[in-house]
Every structure is written in C-alpha cells, then in structure tokens.
Design an enzyme around this catalytic site. Structure first.
Site, PDB file in Angstrom:
ATOM      1  N   ARG A 162       4.741  41.243  47.981  1.00 55.36           N
ATOM      2  CA  ARG A 162       5.373  42.428  48.604  1.00 55.36           C
ATOM      3  C   ARG A 162       6.409  42.081  49.668  1.00 55.36           C
ATOM      4  NH1 ARG A 162       0.077  44.321  48.271  1.00 55.36           N
ATOM      5  NH2 ARG A 162      -0.184  45.796  46.552  1.00 55.36           N
ATOM      6  N   LYS A 208      21.613  43.887  49.225  1.00 54.54           N
ATOM      7  CA  LYS A 208      21.386  44.370  47.858  1.00 54.54           C
ATOM      8  C   LYS A 208      20.947  43.184  47.006  1.00 54.54           C
ATOM      9  CE  LYS A 208      24.440  48.351  47.269  1.00 54.54           C
ATOM     10  NZ  LYS A 208      25.626  48.863  46.542  1.00 54.54           N
ATOM     11  N   GLU A 235      37.910  40.425  45.805  1.00 53.52           N
ATOM     12  CA  GLU A 235      37.066  41.160  46.764  1.00 53.52           C
ATOM     13  C   GLU A 235      37.652  41.056  48.178  1.00 53.52           C
ATOM     14  OE1 GLU A 235      34.653  43.084  45.788  1.00 53.52           O
ATOM     15  OE2 GLU A 235      33.948  42.278  43.868  1.00 53.52           O
ATOM     16  N   LYS A 286      32.305  44.085  56.073  1.00 49.35           N
ATOM     17  CA  LYS A 286      31.166  44.539  55.268  1.00 49.35           C
ATOM     18  C   LYS A 286      29.989  44.877  56.169  1.00 49.35           C
ATOM     19  CE  LYS A 286      28.243  44.082  51.320  1.00 49.35           C
ATOM     20  NZ  LYS A 286      27.983  43.551  49.995  1.00 49.35           N
ATOM     21  N   GLU A 343      23.182  53.091  51.152  1.00 50.13           N
ATOM     22  CA  GLU A 343      24.179  53.833  50.375  1.00 50.13           C
ATOM     23  C   GLU A 343      23.771  55.298  50.200  1.00 50.13           C
ATOM     24  OE1 GLU A 343      25.980  51.224  47.472  1.00 50.13           O
ATOM     25  OE2 GLU A 343      26.537  52.950  46.260  1.00 50.13           O
ATOM     26  N   ARG A 359      28.941  53.443  52.182  1.00 47.38           N
ATOM     27  CA  ARG A 359      28.854  52.118  51.553  1.00 47.38           C
ATOM     28  C   ARG A 359      29.573  52.103  50.203  1.00 47.38           C
ATOM     29  NH1 ARG A 359      23.945  47.674  51.751  1.00 47.38           N
ATOM     30  NH2 ARG A 359      24.960  46.200  50.344  1.00 47.38           N
ATOM     31  N   ASN A 391      33.062  49.880  46.730  1.00 43.14           N
ATOM     32  CA  ASN A 391      33.229  49.854  45.272  1.00 43.14           C
ATOM     33  C   ASN A 391      34.631  50.258  44.833  1.00 43.14           C
ATOM     34  OD1 ASN A 391      30.667  48.925  44.649  1.00 43.14           O
ATOM     35  ND2 ASN A 391      29.790  50.965  44.825  1.00 43.14           N
ATOM     36  N   HIS A 397      35.909  49.453  41.362  1.00 40.43           N
ATOM     37  CA  HIS A 397      34.746  49.009  40.599  1.00 40.43           C
ATOM     38  C   HIS A 397      34.370  49.939  39.451  1.00 40.43           C
ATOM     39  CE1 HIS A 397      34.484  46.092  43.765  1.00 40.43           C
ATOM     40  NE2 HIS A 397      33.336  45.604  43.347  1.00 40.43           N
ATOM     41  N   HIS A 417      33.776  47.989  36.115  1.00 39.97           N
ATOM     42  CA  HIS A 417      32.530  47.950  35.341  1.00 39.97           C
ATOM     43  C   HIS A 417      32.796  48.320  33.893  1.00 39.97           C
ATOM     44  CE1 HIS A 417      30.209  48.519  39.363  1.00 39.97           C
ATOM     45  NE2 HIS A 417      30.432  47.256  39.104  1.00 39.97           N
ATOM     46  N   HIS A 453      33.932  39.236  37.059  1.00 33.59           N
ATOM     47  CA  HIS A 453      33.837  40.486  37.814  1.00 33.59           C
ATOM     48  C   HIS A 453      35.074  40.684  38.724  1.00 33.59           C
ATOM     49  CE1 HIS A 453      32.147  43.761  40.097  1.00 33.59           C
ATOM     50  NE2 HIS A 453      32.245  43.065  41.214  1.00 33.59           N
TER      51      HIS A 453
HETATM   52  P1  NAD Z   1      27.749  32.999  39.897  1.00 27.59           P
HETATM   53  O1  NAD Z   1      26.631  33.030  40.843  1.00 27.59           O
HETATM   54  O2  NAD Z   1      27.428  33.024  38.442  1.00 27.59           O
HETATM   55  O3  NAD Z   1      28.632  31.692  40.192  1.00 27.59           O
HETATM   56  C1  NAD Z   1      29.743  31.412  39.372  1.00 27.59           C
HETATM   57  C2  NAD Z   1      29.689  29.981  38.838  1.00 27.59           C
HETATM   58  O4  NAD Z   1      30.062  29.086  39.873  1.00 27.59           O
HETATM   59  C3  NAD Z   1      28.310  29.536  38.367  1.00 27.59           C
HETATM   60  O5  NAD Z   1      28.466  28.775  37.192  1.00 27.59           O
HETATM   61  C4  NAD Z   1      27.814  28.650  39.501  1.00 27.59           C
HETATM   62  O6  NAD Z   1      26.926  27.657  39.054  1.00 27.59           O
HETATM   63  C5  NAD Z   1      29.092  28.037  39.981  1.00 27.59           C
HETATM   64  N1  NAD Z   1      29.123  27.621  41.390  1.00 27.59           N
HETATM   65  C6  NAD Z   1      28.574  28.269  42.445  1.00 27.59           C
HETATM   66  N2  NAD Z   1      28.941  27.657  43.576  1.00 27.59           N
HETATM   67  C7  NAD Z   1      29.706  26.603  43.241  1.00 27.59           C
HETATM   68  C8  NAD Z   1      30.392  25.604  43.976  1.00 27.59           C
HETATM   69  N3  NAD Z   1      30.422  25.612  45.300  1.00 27.59           N
HETATM   70  N4  NAD Z   1      31.076  24.670  43.283  1.00 27.59           N
HETATM   71  C9  NAD Z   1      31.118  24.683  41.920  1.00 27.59           C
HETATM   72  N5  NAD Z   1      30.514  25.616  41.176  1.00 27.59           N
HETATM   73  C10 NAD Z   1      29.823  26.558  41.831  1.00 27.59           C
HETATM   74  O7  NAD Z   1      28.796  34.158  40.140  1.00 27.59           O
HETATM   75  P2  NAD Z   1      29.310  34.915  41.461  1.00 27.59           P
HETATM   76  O8  NAD Z   1      30.674  35.364  41.119  1.00 27.59           O
HETATM   77  O9  NAD Z   1      29.083  34.114  42.674  1.00 27.59           O
HETATM   78  O10 NAD Z   1      28.336  36.178  41.571  1.00 27.59           O
HETATM   79  C11 NAD Z   1      28.321  37.169  40.586  1.00 27.59           C
HETATM   80  C12 NAD Z   1      27.061  37.996  40.766  1.00 27.59           C
HETATM   81  O11 NAD Z   1      27.078  38.596  42.060  1.00 27.59           O
HETATM   82  C13 NAD Z   1      26.939  39.134  39.766  1.00 27.59           C
HETATM   83  O12 NAD Z   1      25.653  39.103  39.201  1.00 27.59           O
HETATM   84  C14 NAD Z   1      27.124  40.387  40.611  1.00 27.59           C
HETATM   85  O13 NAD Z   1      26.403  41.484  40.109  1.00 27.59           O
HETATM   86  C15 NAD Z   1      26.598  39.916  41.935  1.00 27.59           C
HETATM   87  N6  NAD Z   1      27.098  40.692  43.091  1.00 27.59           N
HETATM   88  C16 NAD Z   1      26.184  41.175  43.969  1.00 27.59           C
HETATM   89  C17 NAD Z   1      26.599  41.886  45.086  1.00 27.59           C
HETATM   90  C18 NAD Z   1      25.580  42.354  46.089  1.00 27.59           C
HETATM   91  O14 NAD Z   1      25.957  43.088  47.008  1.00 27.59           O
HETATM   92  N7  NAD Z   1      24.337  41.952  45.967  1.00 27.59           N
HETATM   93  C19 NAD Z   1      27.961  42.099  45.316  1.00 27.59           C
HETATM   94  C20 NAD Z   1      28.879  41.587  44.398  1.00 27.59           C
HETATM   95  C21 NAD Z   1      28.433  40.878  43.285  1.00 27.59           C
HETATM   96  N1  GLY Z   2      28.979  45.108  46.771  1.00 26.63           N
HETATM   97  C1  GLY Z   2      28.750  46.457  47.141  1.00 26.63           C
HETATM   98  C2  GLY Z   2      27.700  46.615  48.191  1.00 26.63           C
HETATM   99  O1  GLY Z   2      27.183  45.664  48.705  1.00 26.63           O
HETATM  100  O2  GLY Z   2      27.371  47.727  48.509  1.00 26.63           O
END
Ligand code: NAD
Ligand code: GLY
Length: 364
Positions: free
Chosen positions: A125, A147, A189, A231, A241, A246, A250, A253, A257, A270
């Site tokens: 939990r 998130k 972003e 942020k 949100e 918040r 987006n 977005h 999406h 993305h």
């Molecule tokens: P990712 O985590 O898949 O990383 C992209 C690639 O880069 C991967 O292959 C990873 O292994 C590699 N990598 C990471 N760091 C590295 C480094 N320093 N050097 C070399 N390679 C490296 O992708 P991302 O773009 O970081 O994240 C995308 C995800 O984030 C999605 O699932 C999306 O939904 C999520 N997201 C979440 C929020 C939130 O608020 N929680 C906001 C935006 C996006």
């Molecule tokens: N990436 C959108 C949020 O964190 O709300």
C-alpha cells in the site's frame, strides 16, 4: 561537480520534495537519499540500457554505503509499462524481503519512472520512492508531479496513481548518452512550457537553439530547472488535475495521442507527436481568433530549429478526430483543447467544432 546544483522545491504540504538539478551531480546520489530516508534497503528499478550506463554503478555506491540493494532490470521500451511486468516486480520484491521500510529508486526514462512509481505506490500500500530521470523528457516532465502508472492493451496510462517521490535527482550529464531522436523528443516538452506558461522562457529558447542543439551542460541545467519550476507551480495548485489547471500541461497532447495511436505507437515518439500536435493546436487557436497567424509561425520556427517534426502524419482526418474522442480530456463526448491566447498563456477550451479541428490538421 562542474557547476553548483540547484534545488527546486515542490510544495505539497507533507508530500513536498526537492528536485536537485545539476551537471555531474550523480556523485551526490548516496547523500541525496541518505538526507531524505532512514531506510537501508533500496529496490532499484531500471531498464536494460540504463542499467549498464548508470544504474549498476549507482547500486554499487549504495552497497558501499552499507545498504542492502536489489537491482531489478526490465526490458527497455514502452512495452514494459504493463501489468505483467508490474506483477513480476511485485513478486520479486516479495521474494527478496521488501517491506515498508524499503524504498524504491527509479533510474531511467519515463517508462521506468512511471512503472517503478506505480509499483512503489502499490506494494504494501505504498513505499517511499526516488526518481533519477535519465531522459530529457523524464527530467522536465514525467519525474515531477507524481503521476505514475501502467498501460492497458490499447489504453495508455489507464491504471495508475498520484504518488509523489521523496526526491528527484537530475544530472544533465547523463543526456550525453541519449540518442539524438530521444533528446529532440524531450525538447518538444521544453518548448511546450514556454508556450503555455512563460513567454520569456520561450524567447530564451529562441536565443539558445545552438547551445541546446549542442547539449551545452549549463544551458541544459537552466532549461531543466525552469521547466521543473513551471511544472511544480502547476502541480502545487492542482495536484490531482481536479480544477483544469494541470490540464494545461497537455497542450498539443489531444492531437499527439491521436497521432501516436494512429501510428500504432511505433511511427512517432511521444515528443515528436507533441511537436506536431502543438502546431495543430496553434492553427486551431488562430482559426478560432484566439491568436494571429504569426503565433504559429514563431512556434514552428523554434520547433524546426530544434530539429522537431511539424508536418501532420498522413492519416484520414475523421479517423484522427475519432481517436481524439477517446482522449481522457473529452467531456461528455465534446472535444476540449488546450489553446493559447498569447505566448505564455493557454486555456482549456470546451466544445470545439469538428470542422475547425479537421482544418487545423492541415498547414495552409
Ligand atoms: P523511455 O523511458 O522509454 O526512454 C527512451 C529510451 O532511452 C529507452 O530505450 C531508454 O532505455 C533509453 N535511455 C534512457 N536514458 C538514457 C540515457 N541517459 N542514455 C541512453 N539511453 C537512455 O522514454 P521516455 O521518453 O523517457 O518516457 C516516455 C514515457 O513517459 C511514456 O510511457 C509516457 O507515458 C511517460 N510520461 C509520463 C509522464 C508523467 O507525468 N508521469 C509525463 C510524460 C510522459
Ligand atoms: N504530463 C502531464 C502531467 O504531469 O500532468
């Protein structure tokens, strides 16, 4: 450390935390954790790429400091953000004696951060957790704000929680190993923050494109810091949100999406989809008389200078609008968009006409 790291505080009452942003400050990893937890058991969750680059070494540093460390490595890529991988992590953590005194440390991009944060939020939990984001997207967006979550087949980020970390440690030096496409995707972003919240920051980005393209450490440190401040300011006012504030994060977005889904999540990253989506949103705002055409041209010039795509992918417009209707921001079937009315300011606009959305997909 090349330059003094800076700290941005996220103020959320008892869930408040620091984001330490520096260049070369991964050396601070053990003290950063030690200052914020009494735990001596860390479950590090990372992916196959980041494990060999950074996580393995950081785990060794903790072990040298007398911590019990378990390093759990998932496959790199979005497919790991699923219930099967989360269940594997829960089972392994149970077998390895994880309890409420243990902490989770996410070391990686947004996939690892969302997945590890979700596992932390749910195991017993709720376990305390830390983020060490290693992609630009994770440093400016996903590691901040709490998130966390996983995907269902066909429904991205559908299961999750709001679960704030105890701290976020950002070292922009790790961006040097990031592939070019991933780096540029994160820049979309960054541009977004300027458009939605800070006209001066947008102008700064316009002036610094060369330094940003060269991944200049001091420029990046400031860029990441400013994005995190912006942020944090939004999250502090609307953590869950609930008020619509918040949702401004987006911008672009709703389109993005739809483009990602139409390309089966393989054609575009993305951030690339967000770049194109921001262009569509700017054109929509111009059609609705909210901004002049020069607004979209200015945004386009910056996105192109940072090597980002701006052309709408070749899909049927009505199919894209149908995909937009599945977006979480849809309100009783009516399309809602985050739209600018001037540089540095956006609003959530309800009940947008489908004709205008279709027209906004095409550059004139
Ligand atoms: P990712 O985590 O898949 O990383 C992209 C690639 O880069 C991967 O292959 C990873 O292994 C590699 N990598 C990471 N760091 C590295 C480094 N320093 N050097 C070399 N390679 C490296 O992708 P991302 O773009 O970081 O994240 C995308 C995800 O984030 C999605 O699932 C999306 O939904 C999520 N997201 C979440 C929020 C939130 O608020 N929680 C906001 C935006 C996006
Ligand atoms: N990436 C959108 C949020 O964190 O709300």
């Amino acid at each position: 450390m090349a330059n003094e790291a800076k700290v941005t505080r996220v103020n959320l009452a008892h869930r408040s935390y620091d984001i330490q942003i520096g260049s070369g400050n991964l050396t601070e990893f053990v003290p950063f954790l030690r200052e914020r937890t009494k735990s001596n058991h860390a479950v590090i969750i990372t992916d196959t790429t980041v494990d060999t680059l950074y996580a393995d070494k950081l785990g060794d540093q903790l072990a040298d400091d007398q911590w019990e460390v378990h390093l759990l490595v998932v496959d790199a890529g979005e497919r790991s953000k699923c219930s099967e991988v989360a269940a594997d992590l829960w089972e392994t953590m149970l077998a390895e004696g994880t309890d409420r005194q243990s902490i989770v440390v996410a070391i990686g991009g947004g996939v690892v951060g969302d997945l590890a944060g979700f596992v932390a939020a749910t195991f017993t939990r709720g376990l305390s957790f830390f983020q060490v984001p290693t992609t630009l997207l994770a440093q400016v967006d996903s590691s901040v704000g709490g998130k966390v979550g996983i995907n269902l087949p066909g429904a991205k980020n559908m299961v999750g929680a709001f679960w704030q970390p105890l701290g976020v440690l950002v070292d922009v030096e790790v961006l040097n190993t990031l592939p070019d496409r991933e780096y540029r995707a994160g820049l979309a972003e960054v541009v977004k923050y300027g458009v939605i919240l800070d006209a001066d920051f947008f102008a700064y980005l316009e002036q610094q494109t060369e330094a940003i393209n060269n991944r200049d450490a001091e420029t990046l440190r400031y860029v990441v810091e400013r994005c995190c401040q912006l942020k944090a300011g939004v999250v502090e006012k609307d953590e869950r949100e609930l008020t619509g504030l918040r949702a401004v994060l987006n911008y672009g977005h709703t389109y993005a999406h739809a483009f990602e889904a139409a390309g089966k999540y393989e054609a575009l990253l993305h951030g690339e989809a967000v770049s194109i989506g921001m262009m569509c949103a700017a054109r929509l705002a111009a059609r609705m008389g909210r901004v002049d055409n020069q607004f979209a041209s200015r945004q386009q010039a910056l996105l192109e200078a940072l090597g980002l795509p701006i052309a709408t992918p070749n899909h049927d417009g009505n199919d894209l609008v149908a995909l937009m209707r599945h977006d979480k921001k849809v309100d009783e079937g009516k399309l809602r968009f985050v739209l600018p009315d001037r540089m540095g300011h956006v609003e959530l606009v309800k009940d947008v006409r489908t004709d205008d959305v279709l027209a906004s997909l095409i550059a004139e």
